[in-house]
Motif scaffolding. Structure first.
Motif, PDB file in Angstrom:
ATOM      1  N   LEU A   1      13.637  13.332  66.259  1.00 37.81           N
ATOM      2  CA  LEU A   1      12.661  12.178  67.456  1.00 37.81           C
ATOM      3  C   LEU A   1      11.269  13.223  67.359  1.00 37.81           C
TER       4      LEU A   1
ATOM      5  N   ARG B   1       6.548  12.219  62.661  1.00 33.55           N
ATOM      6  CA  ARG B   1       6.896  10.954  62.644  1.00 33.55           C
ATOM      7  C   ARG B   1       6.316   9.745  62.073  1.00 33.55           C
TER       8      ARG B   1
ATOM      9  N   SER C   1      12.619   6.634  67.802  1.00 30.34           N
ATOM     10  CA  SER C   1      11.155   7.679  67.323  1.00 30.34           C
ATOM     11  C   SER C   1      10.032   6.429  67.566  1.00 30.34           C
TER      12      SER C   1
END
Length: 198
Positions: free
Chosen positions: A96, A106, A171
């Motif tokens: 995350l 991410r 996310s």
């Protein structure tokens, strides 16, 4: 005497520069020249290791996977003897985007996912990485079922897919400000607790 260069370390250094640039400005704005400046080396030095941006991006995919895996194993090692649920939670926390580093990772991962259909060289490494994670999570779930930790009627393969989808969705939520990091971690914990034997 000529300077000895650690080529693996140099590739890691360049990959880290690419992650930082892409994390700040997006993957499309991460040119080889910008990456060279970020890495503090010449464009020629970058091109010595990576002939094209696509070749560098393929390397970055593997590099990110190694980095996240190492962090998960460090976190689990710090926790000591842990249950599978604790391991899966630790895995989610390391994936995350809870801090600047993980937000950059991410953003890069999402950009790879968007770009992969148009860059076939990225598709296979991404698919292999996803399959590896999915298969390992499914195996952990099966082990936990065998140990009586998770409900026996669960389909380990589907639960693995669902958990990864939950992490992926959360996310995105964090990146666009729909959910704060604390809520995301609590959501993962809530989901995992639903799998446990009562």
């Amino acid at each position: 005497m000529p300077k000895i260069v650690d080529h693996d370390e140099r590739r890691r250094h360049i990959a880290e520069a690419a992650v930082r640039i892409a994390g700040r400005h997006g993957l499309d704005r991460a040119t080889l020249r910008d990456i060279a400046v970020e890495a503090g080396i010449s464009l020629g030095a970058v091109q010595h290791y990576f002939r094209s941006k696509e070749e560098l991006l393929r390397h970055v995919v593997g590099h990110l996977g190694e980095q996240v895996t190492a962090r998960i194993m460090t976190r689990v090692g710090d926790l000591g003897d842990v249950s599978v649920l604790s391991f899966l939670e630790a895995m989610a926390v390391e994936i995350l985007p809870l801090d600047a580093r993980r937000r950059a990772e991410r953003r890069v991962a999402q950009a790879f996912g968007i770009r992969a259909p148009d860059v076939p060289e990225l598709t296979e490494p991404l698919r292999q990485g996803y399959d590896w994670v999915r298969d390992n999570v499914a195996e952990l779930i099966r082990q936990a079922q065998g140990a009586g930790e998770l409900r026996p009627e669960l389909d380990a393969e589907f639960e693995s897919i669902v958990l990864l989808a939950v992490i992926d969705g959360l996310s995105s939520d964090i990146l666009i400000g729909v959910r704060d990091p604390g809520q995301a971690v609590e959501t993962v914990r809530y989901h995992l607790n639903r799998l446990a034997v009562r």
